[in-house]
Enzyme design. Structure first.
Site, PDB file in Angstrom:
ATOM      1  N   HIS A  58       0.866  -1.132  -0.106  1.00  0.00           N
ATOM      2  CA  HIS A  58       0.132  -0.006  -0.002  1.00  0.00           C
ATOM      3  C   HIS A  58       0.895   1.291   0.109  1.00  0.00           C
ATOM      4  O   HIS A  58       1.312   1.527   1.072  1.00  0.00           O
ATOM      5  CB  HIS A  58      -0.815   0.066   1.090  1.00  0.00           C
ATOM      6  N   GLU A 110       6.348  10.948  -1.559  1.00  0.00           N
ATOM      7  CA  GLU A 110       5.211  11.898  -1.151  1.00  0.00           C
ATOM      8  C   GLU A 110       4.201  12.364  -2.198  1.00  0.00           C
ATOM      9  O   GLU A 110       3.717  13.502  -2.409  1.00  0.00           O
ATOM     10  CB  GLU A 110       5.832  13.436  -0.760  1.00  0.00           C
TER      11      GLU A 110
HETATM   12  P1  TGC Z   1      -9.471  11.269   0.661  1.00  0.00           P
HETATM   13  O1  TGC Z   1     -10.771  10.842   0.943  1.00  0.00           O
HETATM   14  O2  TGC Z   1      -9.099  11.948  -0.545  1.00  0.00           O
HETATM   15  O3  TGC Z   1      -8.860  11.917   2.094  1.00  0.00           O
HETATM   16  C1  TGC Z   1      -9.160  11.297   3.385  1.00  0.00           C
HETATM   17  C2  TGC Z   1      -9.230  12.470   4.222  1.00  0.00           C
HETATM   18  O4  TGC Z   1      -7.876  13.278   4.309  1.00  0.00           O
HETATM   19  C3  TGC Z   1      -8.177  14.732   3.984  1.00  0.00           C
HETATM   20  N1  TGC Z   1      -7.092  14.960   2.994  1.00  0.00           N
HETATM   21  C4  TGC Z   1      -6.086  15.766   3.338  1.00  0.00           C
HETATM   22  N2  TGC Z   1      -5.756  16.319   4.376  1.00  0.00           N
HETATM   23  C5  TGC Z   1      -4.528  17.287   4.537  1.00  0.00           C
HETATM   24  N3  TGC Z   1      -3.732  17.115   3.638  1.00  0.00           N
HETATM   25  C6  TGC Z   1      -3.823  16.588   2.689  1.00  0.00           C
HETATM   26  N4  TGC Z   1      -3.094  16.465   1.347  1.00  0.00           N
HETATM   27  C7  TGC Z   1      -5.178  15.649   2.241  1.00  0.00           C
HETATM   28  N5  TGC Z   1      -5.540  14.751   1.249  1.00  0.00           N
HETATM   29  C8  TGC Z   1      -6.646  14.685   1.681  1.00  0.00           C
HETATM   30  C9  TGC Z   1      -9.504  14.785   3.026  1.00  0.00           C
HETATM   31  O5  TGC Z   1     -10.143  15.702   3.346  1.00  0.00           O
HETATM   32  C10 TGC Z   1     -10.182  13.511   4.040  1.00  0.00           C
HETATM   33  O6  TGC Z   1     -10.715  14.404   5.260  1.00  0.00           O
HETATM   34  P2  TGC Z   1     -11.849  13.898   5.768  1.00  0.00           P
HETATM   35  O7  TGC Z   1     -12.223  14.784   6.922  1.00  0.00           O
HETATM   36  O8  TGC Z   1     -13.193  14.064   4.852  1.00  0.00           O
HETATM   37  O9  TGC Z   1     -11.960  12.424   6.392  1.00  0.00           O
HETATM   38  O10 TGC Z   1      -8.486   9.921   0.780  1.00  0.00           O
HETATM   39  P3  TGC Z   1      -8.195   8.855  -0.166  1.00  0.00           P
HETATM   40  O11 TGC Z   1      -8.124   7.605   0.430  1.00  0.00           O
HETATM   41  O12 TGC Z   1      -9.219   8.820  -1.488  1.00  0.00           O
HETATM   42  O13 TGC Z   1      -6.817   9.295  -0.701  1.00  0.00           O
HETATM   43  C11 TGC Z   1      -6.524  10.078  -1.973  1.00  0.00           C
HETATM   44  C12 TGC Z   1      -4.977  10.164  -2.430  1.00  0.00           C
HETATM   45  C13 TGC Z   1      -4.649   9.118  -3.277  1.00  0.00           C
HETATM   46  C14 TGC Z   1      -4.735  11.316  -2.965  1.00  0.00           C
HETATM   47  C15 TGC Z   1      -3.964   9.827  -0.871  1.00  0.00           C
HETATM   48  O14 TGC Z   1      -4.094   8.604  -0.426  1.00  0.00           O
HETATM   49  C16 TGC Z   1      -2.643  10.230  -1.233  1.00  0.00           C
HETATM   50  O15 TGC Z   1      -2.158  11.280  -1.077  1.00  0.00           O
HETATM   51  N6  TGC Z   1      -1.712   9.091  -1.824  1.00  0.00           N
HETATM   52  C17 TGC Z   1      -0.240   9.403  -1.885  1.00  0.00           C
HETATM   53  C18 TGC Z   1       0.161   8.500  -0.831  1.00  0.00           C
HETATM   54  C19 TGC Z   1       1.668   9.320  -0.390  1.00  0.00           C
HETATM   55  O16 TGC Z   1       1.729  10.673  -0.492  1.00  0.00           O
HETATM   56  N7  TGC Z   1       2.459   8.752   0.426  1.00  0.00           N
HETATM   57  C20 TGC Z   1       3.647   9.269   0.982  1.00  0.00           C
HETATM   58  C21 TGC Z   1       4.105   8.684   2.146  1.00  0.00           C
HETATM   59  S1  TGC Z   1       5.243   9.275   3.120  1.00  0.00           S
HETATM   60  C22 TGC Z   1       6.714   9.660   2.114  1.00  0.00           C
HETATM   61  O17 TGC Z   1       6.840   9.596   0.756  1.00  0.00           O
HETATM   62  C23 TGC Z   1       7.598  10.283   2.706  1.00  0.00           C
HETATM   63  S2  TGC Z   1       9.127  10.712   1.872  1.00  0.00           S
HETATM   64  C24 TGC Z   1      10.038  11.739   2.646  1.00  0.00           C
HETATM   65  C25 TGC Z   1      11.541  12.070   2.273  1.00  0.00           C
HETATM   66  O18 TGC Z   1      12.367  11.465   2.511  1.00  0.00           O
HETATM   67  O19 TGC Z   1      11.393  13.318   2.149  1.00  0.00           O
HETATM   68  P1  FAD Z   2       2.656   2.375  -6.330  1.00  0.00           P
HETATM   69  O1  FAD Z   2       1.382   3.109  -5.368  1.00  0.00           O
HETATM   70  O2  FAD Z   2       2.682   0.975  -6.600  1.00  0.00           O
HETATM   71  O3  FAD Z   2       2.599   3.266  -7.589  1.00  0.00           O
HETATM   72  C1  FAD Z   2       3.482   2.551  -8.683  1.00  0.00           C
HETATM   73  C2  FAD Z   2       2.972   3.365 -10.051  1.00  0.00           C
HETATM   74  O4  FAD Z   2       1.596   3.275 -10.301  1.00  0.00           O
HETATM   75  C3  FAD Z   2       3.342   4.658 -10.023  1.00  0.00           C
HETATM   76  O5  FAD Z   2       3.775   5.304 -11.443  1.00  0.00           O
HETATM   77  C4  FAD Z   2       1.995   5.590  -9.639  1.00  0.00           C
HETATM   78  O6  FAD Z   2       2.002   6.787 -10.110  1.00  0.00           O
HETATM   79  C5  FAD Z   2       1.125   4.559 -10.349  1.00  0.00           C
HETATM   80  N1  FAD Z   2      -0.137   4.718  -9.714  1.00  0.00           N
HETATM   81  C6  FAD Z   2      -0.731   4.277  -8.494  1.00  0.00           C
HETATM   82  N2  FAD Z   2      -2.111   4.126  -8.473  1.00  0.00           N
HETATM   83  C7  FAD Z   2      -2.365   4.792  -9.684  1.00  0.00           C
HETATM   84  C8  FAD Z   2      -3.734   5.286 -10.010  1.00  0.00           C
HETATM   85  N3  FAD Z   2      -5.055   5.143  -9.340  1.00  0.00           N
HETATM   86  N4  FAD Z   2      -3.831   5.730 -11.404  1.00  0.00           N
HETATM   87  C9  FAD Z   2      -2.707   5.769 -12.129  1.00  0.00           C
HETATM   88  N5  FAD Z   2      -1.389   5.350 -11.675  1.00  0.00           N
HETATM   89  C10 FAD Z   2      -1.474   5.005 -10.600  1.00  0.00           C
HETATM   90  N6  FAD Z   2       6.958   6.282   2.717  1.00  0.00           N
HETATM   91  C11 FAD Z   2       6.739   6.745   4.034  1.00  0.00           C
HETATM   92  O7  FAD Z   2       5.616   6.401   4.586  1.00  0.00           O
HETATM   93  N7  FAD Z   2       7.560   7.154   4.780  1.00  0.00           N
HETATM   94  C12 FAD Z   2       8.972   7.549   4.211  1.00  0.00           C
HETATM   95  O8  FAD Z   2       9.723   8.195   4.990  1.00  0.00           O
HETATM   96  C13 FAD Z   2       9.188   7.353   2.909  1.00  0.00           C
HETATM   97  N8  FAD Z   2      10.398   7.442   2.413  1.00  0.00           N
HETATM   98  C14 FAD Z   2      10.716   7.175   1.006  1.00  0.00           C
HETATM   99  C15 FAD Z   2      12.049   7.111   0.713  1.00  0.00           C
HETATM  100  C16 FAD Z   2      12.467   6.565  -0.546  1.00  0.00           C
HETATM  101  C17 FAD Z   2      13.727   6.716  -1.333  1.00  0.00           C
HETATM  102  C18 FAD Z   2      11.463   6.256  -1.646  1.00  0.00           C
HETATM  103  C19 FAD Z   2      11.655   5.705  -2.937  1.00  0.00           C
HETATM  104  C20 FAD Z   2      10.080   6.053  -1.050  1.00  0.00           C
HETATM  105  C21 FAD Z   2       9.703   6.596   0.394  1.00  0.00           C
HETATM  106  N9  FAD Z   2       8.331   6.362   0.772  1.00  0.00           N
HETATM  107  C22 FAD Z   2       8.169   6.681   2.125  1.00  0.00           C
HETATM  108  C23 FAD Z   2       7.379   5.565   0.050  1.00  0.00           C
HETATM  109  C24 FAD Z   2       6.818   6.492  -1.030  1.00  0.00           C
HETATM  110  O9  FAD Z   2       5.899   7.602  -0.384  1.00  0.00           O
HETATM  111  C25 FAD Z   2       6.049   5.478  -2.035  1.00  0.00           C
HETATM  112  O10 FAD Z   2       6.972   4.758  -2.738  1.00  0.00           O
HETATM  113  C26 FAD Z   2       5.042   6.332  -2.955  1.00  0.00           C
HETATM  114  O11 FAD Z   2       3.966   6.815  -2.175  1.00  0.00           O
HETATM  115  C27 FAD Z   2       4.301   5.434  -3.971  1.00  0.00           C
HETATM  116  O12 FAD Z   2       4.186   4.098  -3.615  1.00  0.00           O
HETATM  117  P2  FAD Z   2       4.625   2.732  -4.467  1.00  0.00           P
HETATM  118  O13 FAD Z   2       6.092   2.817  -4.377  1.00  0.00           O
HETATM  119  O14 FAD Z   2       4.074   1.650  -3.456  1.00  0.00           O
HETATM  120  O15 FAD Z   2       4.044   2.859  -5.807  1.00  0.00           O
END
Ligand code: TGC
Ligand code: FAD
Length: 389
Positions: free
Chosen positions: A141, A368
């Site tokens: 996920h 992110e």
């Molecule tokens: P959805 O129904 O859209 O939202 C659920 C609730 O959350 C609220 N919300 C937000 N609030 C604050 N900031 C945001 N960006 C928000 N986006 C949504 C929304 O209003 C709702 O609130 P409520 O009160 O109605 O419950 O949720 P969904 O399940 O449909 O998700 C939509 C989606 C796909 C956009 C979301 O899951 C998403 O952004 N996915 C991407 C996941 C992601 O970015 N993962 C990052 C992991 S951390 C990381 O990568 C750290 S790297 C760090 C580093 O090394 O620098």
């Molecule tokens: P997937 O979700 O499997 O996506 C794979 C491909 O499918 C992507 O191109 C994506 O855009 C595409 N895709 C997915 N869903 C859809 C859709 N609905 N429609 C069209 N295309 C779609 N996470 C943390 O929680 N904390 C951290 O500190 C953190 N640090 C990280 C550091 C590094 C170096 C990296 C590489 C990742 C890190 N992450 C962290 C995880 C990161 O947030 C996830 O890798 C990212 O959210 C994407 O998830 P995934 O890799 O599972 O790709």
């Protein structure tokens, strides 16, 4: 003092306050003096430079936007963004370390934590004495964290956590992990401390990207923690997504730093290298590439400056942040790839920065919220129709 001047084609310095310029210049000098001399080697060795942490803390770069009572400096969003820009001019891994600590660990403790949690963690984290990580992504996920399977079950006054997180920046070196888990009441955040029985954080090796950054798995096997370690201020996916809005904001600025480093390098290189009897920079195709780069950097700078002002005014929406993260990181990645090409064979070596930035930006474009996910967030915002599923 650093002789690096940045890229400011539109005289955007005029838009900054004296304090913002000072914060930017202090960070710039730190990067020139403490990061640039070691980063190439760290990258080759696949090592995060732990030795910089005390200085990063002393300079006030960890959680600088939090109030002073919690160890922050109460800086505004533009100053915070400029710090991220300068750090990522050095390396995305350094910016990652700082933005995870500040935006993904200190911020949720500040915004959702109890007074005891804030007092225990924030001042020490601001000094760099304690390190944190943020566990949202799981092996199955990533883009859809709503599907998470890691769960926490209440047992008297304790919680028992089971599950696994993956790709977690700073994981292995962290004293505390902010862990998001499913509970009977909805998704909640927990502070899991290093050394808690059943909790481990093995490092993920063999990366071609973000090599000067620690990336880890987090494993939870019947991990028992007290209710005092639960973040009491939020329930539901909006908790972790709210943190992402903070971190994505900084990354939008950070991407510009990497882009500027690559543009600068390509400009200097093509002015200095001659082929066919004149400098590469004298050929139209090369000039077109440089013109595109500086234009995209300037557009990105305007985007984040305005975003910072919206944030300052309390008018920013998550979708505004998505636009800037998507654009600035996507364009930075393109700029890094083009810069690499412009350096020819030299561009693939560790003597130059652009390939390191290029490889890093592949991760930054993915984490992110991937480029595609931010496309869909914007698509939903302008059409009112969600196209995620
Ligand atoms: P959805 O129904 O859209 O939202 C659920 C609730 O959350 C609220 N919300 C937000 N609030 C604050 N900031 C945001 N960006 C928000 N986006 C949504 C929304 O209003 C709702 O609130 P409520 O009160 O109605 O419950 O949720 P969904 O399940 O449909 O998700 C939509 C989606 C796909 C956009 C979301 O899951 C998403 O952004 N996915 C991407 C996941 C992601 O970015 N993962 C990052 C992991 S951390 C990381 O990568 C750290 S790297 C760090 C580093 O090394 O620098
Ligand atoms: P997937 O979700 O499997 O996506 C794979 C491909 O499918 C992507 O191109 C994506 O855009 C595409 N895709 C997915 N869903 C859809 C859709 N609905 N429609 C069209 N295309 C779609 N996470 C943390 O929680 N904390 C951290 O500190 C953190 N640090 C990280 C550091 C590094 C170096 C990296 C590489 C990742 C890190 N992450 C962290 C995880 C990161 O947030 C996830 O890798 C990212 O959210 C994407 O998830 P995934 O890799 O599972 O790709």
């Amino acid at each position: 003092m650093s002789d690096y001047r940045g890229v400011d084609y539109y005289e955007l310095d005029d838009l900054l306050t004296e304090e913002e310029r000072m914060v930017r210049d202090t960070t710039r000098d730190f990067v020139s003096e403490a990061i640039m001399p070691i980063i190439g080697e760290c990258y080759e060795e696949g090592r995060f430079p732990m030795e910089i942490i005390p200085q990063v803390g002393e300079l006030g770069l960890l959680g600088p936007n939090l109030p002073e009572e919690y160890g922050g400096a109460g800086l505004g969003p533009v100053a915070y963004g400029l710090i991220m820009q300068e750090l990522e001019r050095g390396d995305s891994g350094i910016r990652s370390f700082v933005s995870v600590q500040g935006s993904l660990v200190m911020w949720p403790i500040f915004a959702y934590g109890s007074e005891e949690q804030k007092a225990k963690w924030l001042p020490a984290m601001a000094k760099g004495e304690k390190i944190g990580c943020f566990g949202l992504t799981e092996p199955d996920h990533g883009s859809n964290p709503a599907g998470m399977v890691t769960h926490a079950k209440q047992d008297g006054g304790d919680w028992i956590i089971n599950g696994a997180k993956m790709w977690i920046t700073n994981g292995t070196i962290s004293d505390v992990a902010v862990v998001w888990a499913r509970t009977d009441e909805g998704i909640q955040g927990f502070l899991v401390e290093k050394g808690t029985p059943g909790f481990s954080a093995p490092e993920q090796k063999r990366k071609y990207s973000l090599r000067a950054s620690v990336t880890s798995e987090l494993v939870f096997e019947d991990v028992r923690i007290p209710d005092a370690n639960r973040l009491p201020g939020v329930t539901g996916l909006k908790g972790p997504l709210g943190c992402l809005s903070q971190a994505r904001y900084g990354i939008a600025w950070g991407g510009l730093g990497a882009a500027m480093a690559c543009y600068d390098e390509a400009l200097e290189y093509t002015k200095g290298r001659e082929q066919f009897g004149k400098p590469l920079a004298g050929f139209q195709l090369v000039q077109q590439k440089l013109a595109n780069m500086v234009t995209e950097i300037t557009k990105g700078q305007l985007l984040v400056w305005r975003l910072g002002k919206l944030k300052e005014a309390g008018k920013v929406r998550p979708q505004h942040v998505s636009m800037a993260k998507r654009n600035n990181v996507g364009r930075a990645l393109e700029i890094a790839r083009v810069a690499r090409d412009m350096l020819g064979a030299n561009g693939i070596t560790a003597e130059y920065q652009c390939m390191r930035h290029m490889c890093n930006l592949e991760s930054v474009n993915t984490y992110e919220g991937t480029y595609d996910i931010h496309t869909l967030i914007l698509g939903q915002d302008v059409t009112g129709i969600a196209a995620f599923a």
